[in-house]
Enzyme design. Structure first.
Site, PDB file in Angstrom:
ATOM      1  N   SER A  18       7.048  56.844  35.266  1.00  0.00           N
ATOM      2  CA  SER A  18       7.917  57.850  35.877  1.00  0.00           C
ATOM      3  C   SER A  18       7.204  59.169  36.137  1.00  0.00           C
ATOM      4  O   SER A  18       7.432  59.815  37.171  1.00  0.00           O
ATOM      5  CB  SER A  18       9.147  58.083  34.990  1.00  0.00           C
ATOM      6  OG  SER A  18       8.768  58.497  33.685  1.00  0.00           O
ATOM      7  N   THR A  19       6.333  59.600  35.223  1.00  0.00           N
ATOM      8  CA  THR A  19       5.629  60.865  35.432  1.00  0.00           C
ATOM      9  C   THR A  19       4.536  60.717  36.473  1.00  0.00           C
ATOM     10  O   THR A  19       4.362  61.575  37.349  1.00  0.00           O
ATOM     11  CB  THR A  19       5.035  61.371  34.106  1.00  0.00           C
ATOM     12  OG1 THR A  19       6.081  61.480  33.128  1.00  0.00           O
ATOM     13  CG2 THR A  19       4.400  62.742  34.292  1.00  0.00           C
ATOM     14  N   ASP A  34      -2.772  58.738  34.766  1.00  0.00           N
ATOM     15  CA  ASP A  34      -1.894  57.692  34.254  1.00  0.00           C
ATOM     16  C   ASP A  34      -1.072  58.241  33.097  1.00  0.00           C
ATOM     17  O   ASP A  34      -1.436  59.234  32.472  1.00  0.00           O
ATOM     18  CB  ASP A  34      -2.746  56.504  33.777  1.00  0.00           C
ATOM     19  CG  ASP A  34      -2.033  55.172  33.897  1.00  0.00           C
ATOM     20  OD1 ASP A  34      -0.799  55.177  34.062  1.00  0.00           O
ATOM     21  OD2 ASP A  34      -2.707  54.129  33.808  1.00  0.00           O
ATOM     22  N   ALA A  59       1.261  57.427  29.365  1.00  0.00           N
ATOM     23  CA  ALA A  59       1.032  56.741  28.096  1.00  0.00           C
ATOM     24  C   ALA A  59       2.346  56.695  27.330  1.00  0.00           C
ATOM     25  O   ALA A  59       3.238  57.526  27.540  1.00  0.00           O
ATOM     26  CB  ALA A  59      -0.043  57.447  27.271  1.00  0.00           C
ATOM     27  N   ASP A  60       2.444  55.724  26.433  1.00  0.00           N
ATOM     28  CA  ASP A  60       3.629  55.607  25.583  1.00  0.00           C
ATOM     29  C   ASP A  60       3.442  56.331  24.258  1.00  0.00           C
ATOM     30  O   ASP A  60       4.410  56.789  23.657  1.00  0.00           O
ATOM     31  CB  ASP A  60       3.951  54.132  25.352  1.00  0.00           C
ATOM     32  CG  ASP A  60       4.222  53.411  26.666  1.00  0.00           C
ATOM     33  OD1 ASP A  60       5.177  53.806  27.354  1.00  0.00           O
ATOM     34  OD2 ASP A  60       3.477  52.482  27.009  1.00  0.00           O
ATOM     35  N   LYS A  77      -0.456  52.082  25.736  1.00  0.00           N
ATOM     36  CA  LYS A  77       0.116  51.990  27.062  1.00  0.00           C
ATOM     37  C   LYS A  77       0.666  50.587  27.259  1.00  0.00           C
ATOM     38  O   LYS A  77       0.372  49.687  26.495  1.00  0.00           O
ATOM     39  CB  LYS A  77      -0.947  52.292  28.133  1.00  0.00           C
ATOM     40  CG  LYS A  77      -1.424  53.739  28.125  1.00  0.00           C
ATOM     41  CD  LYS A  77      -2.556  54.008  29.111  1.00  0.00           C
ATOM     42  CE  LYS A  77      -2.291  53.493  30.491  1.00  0.00           C
ATOM     43  NZ  LYS A  77      -1.029  53.977  31.084  1.00  0.00           N
ATOM     44  N   GLY A  92       4.162  50.102  28.545  1.00  0.00           N
ATOM     45  CA  GLY A  92       5.613  50.031  28.615  1.00  0.00           C
ATOM     46  C   GLY A  92       6.099  49.441  29.925  1.00  0.00           C
ATOM     47  O   GLY A  92       7.171  48.847  29.993  1.00  0.00           O
ATOM     48  N   GLU A 110      -4.317  48.915  34.473  1.00  0.00           N
ATOM     49  CA  GLU A 110      -4.535  50.318  34.136  1.00  0.00           C
ATOM     50  C   GLU A 110      -5.826  50.492  33.348  1.00  0.00           C
ATOM     51  O   GLU A 110      -6.590  51.434  33.589  1.00  0.00           O
ATOM     52  CB  GLU A 110      -3.345  50.855  33.340  1.00  0.00           C
ATOM     53  CG  GLU A 110      -2.076  50.997  34.161  1.00  0.00           C
ATOM     54  CD  GLU A 110      -0.861  51.322  33.310  1.00  0.00           C
ATOM     55  OE1 GLU A 110       0.101  51.877  33.866  1.00  0.00           O
ATOM     56  OE2 GLU A 110      -0.863  51.006  32.097  1.00  0.00           O
ATOM     57  N   LYS A 113       5.760  61.858  23.334  1.00  0.00           N
ATOM     58  CA  LYS A 113       4.786  60.766  23.241  1.00  0.00           C
ATOM     59  C   LYS A 113       3.652  61.082  22.265  1.00  0.00           C
ATOM     60  O   LYS A 113       2.807  60.226  22.008  1.00  0.00           O
ATOM     61  CB  LYS A 113       4.202  60.475  24.630  1.00  0.00           C
ATOM     62  CG  LYS A 113       5.241  60.172  25.704  1.00  0.00           C
ATOM     63  CD  LYS A 113       6.011  58.903  25.403  1.00  0.00           C
ATOM     64  CE  LYS A 113       7.097  58.640  26.433  1.00  0.00           C
ATOM     65  NZ  LYS A 113       6.615  58.434  27.785  1.00  0.00           N
TER      66      LYS A 113
END
Length: 236
Positions: free
Chosen positions: A35-36, A90, A92-93, A103, A105, A112, A130
């Protein structure tokens, strides 16, 4: 009537914009998933349309980032056509104090990882939720597995002390299928004391394609947060 976006959405937009601002004309750009990162792709398109940015090409890490790039007018290429990547952006979770990541999710961690590790500079975009003291504190480790090996891989992970769970689809019956046509096991560990070693151990299990632990690769982490109702971006 004017509709105002909520602070969290505004924060993600600001982080995405800050990352897009780091891209220079003439760059080959790795385009992450999430989403970001979607806002980063949008703002790259805006910069291209305004003429502020020229002659960039993107390498998408998923069908999502490919679709968004086409939507916002970001030209694309493939790894077959380039000999380097200047910058990758990119999400990250999870991010630990050493900038190690979990990463996956979005089940895109295999592509990636290829792109992010190739990049001369890897920019991570996240919200403050996060940030963790230790990987695995909140998010499970995604492990991409070829379908025929799901049972032996599950058993091998259990022997390592992991608690694997097959990721199931949302609005789709059955398991999640990656862009490579594989399954994803979400694996919880009581404690991940050595993420460098765990990444190697998981990838050495026959049938595992890739896992979502990313170590020693992030150069800059852009963190979005909301303070007093206002979106802020800081850098780690």
């Amino acid at each position: 009537m004017t509709v105002t976006a909520d602070p969290v959405t505004l924060m993600k937009q600001e982080v995405g914009k800050a990352a897009a601002a780091l891209v220079k004309s003439g760059s080959i750009v790795g385009l992450g998933t999430g989403s970001t990162t979607a806002y980063t792709i949008q703002y790259l398109g805006d910069r291209l349309k305004s003429g502020e940015l020229t002659d960039i090409v993107g390498i998408p890490t998923s069908f999502q980032s490919e679709v968004l790039s086409k939507q916002y007018g970001v030209p694309l290429t493939t790894l077959d056509a380039v000999d380097h990547i200047d910058i990758a952006i990119d999400g990250a979770d999870e991010v630990d104090p050493q900038k190690n990541l979990i990463k996956g999710g979005g089940a895109a961690h295999t592509r990636e990882k290829v792109v992010d590790y190739l990049a001369n500079q890897f920019i991570v975009v996240v919200d403050s939720g996060k940030l963790v003291d230790r990987l695995g504190s909140v998010f499970a480790v995604p492990v991409e597995v070829i379908p025929m090996a799901i049972t032996p891989v599950t058993n091998a992970i259990k022997q390592l002390g992991g608690k694997p769970e097959l990721r199931m689809g949302v609005k789709k019956a059955g398991p999640v299928i990656t862009d490579q046509g594989n399954f994803v096991l979400d694996v919880r560990f009581d404690s991940i004391d050595d993420p460098v070693n765990l990444e190697k151990i998981l990838n050495n299990i026959p049938g595992v394609l890739e896992n979502g632990i990313f170590v020693n690769c992030a150069d800059i982490v852009l963190v979005g947060e909301v303070k007093d109702g206002q979106p802020l971006v800081r850098q780690l």
